[in-house]
Design an enzyme around this catalytic site. Structure first.
Site, PDB file in Angstrom:
ATOM      1  N   TYR A  58       0.825  -1.226   0.000  1.00 21.51           N
ATOM      2  CA  TYR A  58       0.000   0.000   0.000  1.00 21.51           C
ATOM      3  C   TYR A  58       0.858   1.276   0.000  1.00 21.51           C
ATOM      4  CZ  TYR A  58      -3.152   3.699   1.456  1.00 21.51           C
ATOM      5  OH  TYR A  58      -3.825   4.916   1.539  1.00 21.51           O
ATOM      6  N   LYS A 116       1.274   4.049  -3.087  1.00 24.93           N
ATOM      7  CA  LYS A 116       0.923   5.468  -2.943  1.00 24.93           C
ATOM      8  C   LYS A 116       2.131   6.347  -3.264  1.00 24.93           C
ATOM      9  CE  LYS A 116      -2.634   6.864  -1.752  1.00 24.93           C
ATOM     10  NZ  LYS A 116      -3.881   7.105  -2.546  1.00 24.93           N
TER      11      LYS A 116
HETATM   12  N1  LIG Z   1      -8.623   6.437   5.066  1.00 28.23           N
HETATM   13  C1  LIG Z   1      -7.506   7.044   5.391  1.00 28.23           C
HETATM   14  O1  LIG Z   1      -7.138   7.154   6.570  1.00 28.23           O
HETATM   15  C2  LIG Z   1      -6.634   7.648   4.315  1.00 28.23           C
HETATM   16  C3  LIG Z   1      -5.525   8.389   4.717  1.00 28.23           C
HETATM   17  C4  LIG Z   1      -4.691   8.953   3.739  1.00 28.23           C
HETATM   18  C5  LIG Z   1      -5.008   8.813   2.406  1.00 28.23           C
HETATM   19  N2  LIG Z   1      -6.088   8.091   2.025  1.00 28.23           N
HETATM   20  C6  LIG Z   1      -6.371   7.992   0.588  1.00 28.23           C
HETATM   21  O2  LIG Z   1      -7.652   8.548   0.352  1.00 28.23           O
HETATM   22  C7  LIG Z   1      -8.274   7.893  -0.741  1.00 28.23           C
HETATM   23  C8  LIG Z   1      -9.661   7.453  -0.333  1.00 28.23           C
HETATM   24  O3  LIG Z   1      -9.547   6.561   0.744  1.00 28.23           O
HETATM   25  P1  LIG Z   1     -10.818   6.080   1.578  1.00 28.23           P
HETATM   26  O4  LIG Z   1     -10.362   5.866   2.962  1.00 28.23           O
HETATM   27  O5  LIG Z   1     -11.968   6.974   1.295  1.00 28.23           O
HETATM   28  O6  LIG Z   1     -11.035   4.649   0.933  1.00 28.23           O
HETATM   29  P2  LIG Z   1     -12.363   3.980   0.394  1.00 28.23           P
HETATM   30  O7  LIG Z   1     -12.051   2.561   0.126  1.00 28.23           O
HETATM   31  O8  LIG Z   1     -13.501   4.271   1.303  1.00 28.23           O
HETATM   32  O9  LIG Z   1     -12.607   4.747  -0.969  1.00 28.23           O
HETATM   33  C9  LIG Z   1     -11.948   4.442  -2.150  1.00 28.23           C
HETATM   34  C10 LIG Z   1     -12.932   4.475  -3.285  1.00 28.23           C
HETATM   35  O10 LIG Z   1     -12.229   4.153  -4.487  1.00 28.23           O
HETATM   36  C11 LIG Z   1     -13.035   3.257  -5.219  1.00 28.23           C
HETATM   37  N3  LIG Z   1     -12.220   2.404  -6.058  1.00 28.23           N
HETATM   38  C12 LIG Z   1     -11.393   1.399  -5.653  1.00 28.23           C
HETATM   39  N4  LIG Z   1     -10.871   0.800  -6.720  1.00 28.23           N
HETATM   40  C13 LIG Z   1     -11.348   1.429  -7.806  1.00 28.23           C
HETATM   41  C14 LIG Z   1     -11.166   1.256  -9.188  1.00 28.23           C
HETATM   42  N5  LIG Z   1     -10.395   0.276  -9.687  1.00 28.23           N
HETATM   43  N6  LIG Z   1     -11.799   2.090 -10.029  1.00 28.23           N
HETATM   44  C15 LIG Z   1     -12.615   3.057  -9.543  1.00 28.23           C
HETATM   45  N7  LIG Z   1     -12.836   3.258  -8.261  1.00 28.23           N
HETATM   46  C16 LIG Z   1     -12.212   2.443  -7.392  1.00 28.23           C
HETATM   47  C17 LIG Z   1     -13.771   2.419  -4.179  1.00 28.23           C
HETATM   48  O11 LIG Z   1     -14.925   1.806  -4.741  1.00 28.23           O
HETATM   49  C18 LIG Z   1     -14.071   3.449  -3.116  1.00 28.23           C
HETATM   50  O12 LIG Z   1     -15.320   4.043  -3.315  1.00 28.23           O
HETATM   51  C19 LIG Z   1      -7.355   6.749  -1.139  1.00 28.23           C
HETATM   52  O13 LIG Z   1      -6.639   7.134  -2.278  1.00 28.23           O
HETATM   53  C20 LIG Z   1      -6.437   6.583   0.060  1.00 28.23           C
HETATM   54  O14 LIG Z   1      -5.195   6.080  -0.322  1.00 28.23           O
HETATM   55  C21 LIG Z   1      -6.929   7.518   2.953  1.00 28.23           C
HETATM   56  C1  LIG Z   2      -2.471  -3.004  17.282  1.00 30.41           C
HETATM   57  C2  LIG Z   2      -3.943  -2.668  17.341  1.00 30.41           C
HETATM   58  C3  LIG Z   2      -4.378  -2.685  18.776  1.00 30.41           C
HETATM   59  O1  LIG Z   2      -5.529  -2.048  19.103  1.00 30.41           O
HETATM   60  C4  LIG Z   2      -4.208  -1.352  16.699  1.00 30.41           C
HETATM   61  C5  LIG Z   2      -4.172  -1.458  15.190  1.00 30.41           C
HETATM   62  C6  LIG Z   2      -4.494  -0.131  14.590  1.00 30.41           C
HETATM   63  C7  LIG Z   2      -4.320  -0.125  13.067  1.00 30.41           C
HETATM   64  C8  LIG Z   2      -5.409  -0.971  12.451  1.00 30.41           C
HETATM   65  C9  LIG Z   2      -4.303   1.302  12.568  1.00 30.41           C
HETATM   66  C10 LIG Z   2      -3.141   2.084  13.197  1.00 30.41           C
HETATM   67  C11 LIG Z   2      -2.712   3.128  12.197  1.00 30.41           C
HETATM   68  C12 LIG Z   2      -3.734   3.039  11.082  1.00 30.41           C
HETATM   69  C13 LIG Z   2      -3.370   3.590   9.713  1.00 30.41           C
HETATM   70  C14 LIG Z   2      -3.019   5.071   9.775  1.00 30.41           C
HETATM   71  O2  LIG Z   2      -4.009   5.785  10.458  1.00 30.41           O
HETATM   72  C15 LIG Z   2      -2.815   5.679   8.448  1.00 30.41           C
HETATM   73  C16 LIG Z   2      -3.291   5.134   7.320  1.00 30.41           C
HETATM   74  C17 LIG Z   2      -2.941   5.808   6.077  1.00 30.41           C
HETATM   75  C18 LIG Z   2      -3.991   5.756   5.013  1.00 30.41           C
HETATM   76  O3  LIG Z   2      -3.474   6.114   3.776  1.00 30.41           O
HETATM   77  C19 LIG Z   2      -4.770   4.468   4.972  1.00 30.41           C
HETATM   78  C20 LIG Z   2      -5.205   3.966   6.330  1.00 30.41           C
HETATM   79  C21 LIG Z   2      -4.026   3.841   7.286  1.00 30.41           C
HETATM   80  C22 LIG Z   2      -3.076   2.788   6.733  1.00 30.41           C
HETATM   81  C23 LIG Z   2      -4.519   3.422   8.716  1.00 30.41           C
HETATM   82  C24 LIG Z   2      -5.051   1.972   8.712  1.00 30.41           C
HETATM   83  C25 LIG Z   2      -5.318   1.423  10.123  1.00 30.41           C
HETATM   84  C26 LIG Z   2      -4.087   1.549  11.047  1.00 30.41           C
HETATM   85  C27 LIG Z   2      -2.946   0.685  10.526  1.00 30.41           C
END
Ligand SMILES: NC(=O)c1ccc[n+]([C@@H]2O[C@H](COP(=O)([O-])OP(=O)(O)OC[C@H]3O[C@@H](n4cnc5c(N)ncnc54)[C@H](O)[C@@H]3O)[C@@H](O)[C@H]2O)c1
Ligand SMILES: C[C@@H](CO)CCC[C@@H](C)[C@H]1CC[C@H]2[C@@H]3[C@H](O)C=C4C[C@@H](O)CC[C@]4(C)[C@H]3CC[C@]12C
EC number: 1.1.1.-
Length: 369
Positions: A159, A163
């Site tokens: 992952y 990214k």
């Molecule tokens: N959730 C977090 O903590 C977090 C933190 C930093 C960055 N991000 C980034 O933010 C973005 C959104 O993350 P999220 O948490 O909302 O995830 P999410 O899984 O809820 O949303 C992702 C969306 O992308 C769509 N998708 C996946 N594969 C696809 C494909 N092949 N074609 C078209 N659509 C597709 C999914 O259907 C979904 O609706 C991602 O790029 C993720 O890397 C998320």
């Molecule tokens: C060891 C467990 C005891 O309770 C706790 C596990 C927690 C993990 C599941 C999460 C800790 C950190 C999170 C990630 C972080 O917040 C940043 C992220 C970046 C984003 O791009 C995607 C989601 C995530 C990887 C997020 C996912 C969940 C954790 C690994």
């Protein structure tokens, strides 16, 4: 990018617009971008709530499509002014194969960039992640760092690797000529761990707590701080960047911005308790209940079980060596780059972000009854 408050002219495309963050971006654009004429929402799976949005003044076009299919992406991008590329495969639990993660996150992003070049779309905002920086494989802390803080960004997990590659593609594309001869202007936003309404991992923790009679057990020391940001503020930052990218292309083009707000620095578990506590859950222990070496062993066992069971069933527990390392490494940002470059200030205060998230968890509780 032409437009006035009276005559909405702009066409925006949000890829991944039905995801956790994507939905907030879509709704925020409809609320706070008065120049919007059409909003295209592109996703692999279209959500039913999109239908409600179609009755408003902005034309909302739902496009079911796959970012890995170049022709589908190009058709969706054609004629749009701005693309917000949020679609991605967020998987640190081993649900998808490394190949699939790479395909969606890297090839998908490549397709979006090429579609912009071919169809003449000039503005591209990419949702990157703090994970392109860290935590790194060595578990080095990143304490209140900003976009210029030196850090050894070395990854092995698919992952963050995907990214980081995708972000690089987006930044390198800045300045390349799109069809018609104008330069492509790109930038990348790097949210820390996002929380808020719709957050799947929060839902998982909540359900886990319910299974254990309203208790969660502390695994990580309270002193390990983790950066978190409210989803509404992440969405707001995307809307602002998209709005300002034309006027400030020279300053913002090719730049990265951490996504931040005033959410407090806390351990992952203590932070979750800010919402789960008011919903009746308790975090047991002021110190981790198990020694770290035992957690490492359990995480390794989980990884082994996942591998052994894969032919039969997908076993994807929250705890694995990667999530343990993430949760156990301090990673917090402190920066004002977005404020300096495009006037970002969080739209939601910490109190409001917290209240909204608690309200959402309480609704989960009510629907579970
Ligand atoms: N959730 C977090 O903590 C977090 C933190 C930093 C960055 N991000 C980034 O933010 C973005 C959104 O993350 P999220 O948490 O909302 O995830 P999410 O899984 O809820 O949303 C992702 C969306 O992308 C769509 N998708 C996946 N594969 C696809 C494909 N092949 N074609 C078209 N659509 C597709 C999914 O259907 C979904 O609706 C991602 O790029 C993720 O890397 C998320
Ligand atoms: C060891 C467990 C005891 O309770 C706790 C596990 C927690 C993990 C599941 C999460 C800790 C950190 C999170 C990630 C972080 O917040 C940043 C992220 C970046 C984003 O791009 C995607 C989601 C995530 C990887 C997020 C996912 C969940 C954790 C690994």
């Amino acid at each position: 990018m032409a437009g006035s408050a009276q005559v909405p002219t702009l066409v925006y495309l949000v890829t991944g617009g039905c995801g956790f963050l994507g939905e907030h971006i879509v709704r925020m654009l409809l609320e706070r971008e008065p120049r919007l004429r059409e909003l295209r929402v592109f996703d692999l799976h279209l959500s039913s709530w999109l239908e409600e949005l179609k009755t408003g003044p902005v034309q909302v076009t739902a496009i079911q499509g796959d970012v890995t299919q170049a022709h589908e992406v190009a058709a969706a991008v054609a004629g749009s002014h701005v693309v917000i590329h949020t679609a991605g495969l967020v998987d640190v639990f081993g649900k998808a194969s490394p190949e699939t993660i790479h395909k969606v996150n890297v090839l998908g992003t490549q397709n979006v960039i090429e579609a912009c070049m071919r169809t003449g779309t000039q503005f591209l905002v990419y949702t990157s992640s703090m994970e392109v920086v860290g935590p790194n494989v060595k578990g080095h802390p990143f304490y209140r760092g900003d976009e210029d803080t030196p850090y050894e960004a070395v990854h092995r997990h698919p992952y963050p690797c995907s990214k980081a590659l995708a972000e690089r593609l987006v930044l390198e594309a800045n300045g390349r000529k799109v069809s018609g001869g104008l330069p492509l202007v790109t930038c990348a936003l790097r949210p820390t761990g996002i929380y808020g309404e719709g957050h799947q991992v929060m839902r998982d923790f909540y359900n886990q707590g319910l299974r254990f009679g309203g208790r969660l057990f502390r695994a990580i020391p309270a002193s390990v701080e983790h950066g978190r940001v409210y989803v509404g503020n992440v969405a707001w930052m995307h809307v602002l960047v998209a709005r300002e990218l034309e006027q400030r292309a020279a300053l913002m083009g090719g730049q990265v911005y951490f996504c931040y707000d005033k959410s407090p620095y806390k351990s992952y578990e203590d932070f979750n308790m800010e919402f789960l506590g008011p919903c009746g859950l308790r975090l047991i222990g002021t110190h981790p209940l198990l020694p770290y070496w035992l957690l490492v062993l359990l995480a390794t066992l989980n990884a082994l079980l996942q591998w052994l069971l894969r032919p039969l069933v997908l076993y994807t527990p929250l705890l694995n060596p990667y999530t343990l390392a993430m949760a156990n490494t301090t990673f917090t940002v402190s920066t004002n780059k977005a404020q300096r470059h495009f006037g970002y200030k969080p739209l939601f205060s910490w109190e409001e972000s917290k209240a909204r998230t608690i309200h959402w968890v309480q609704a989960l509780e009510a629907s579970a009854r």
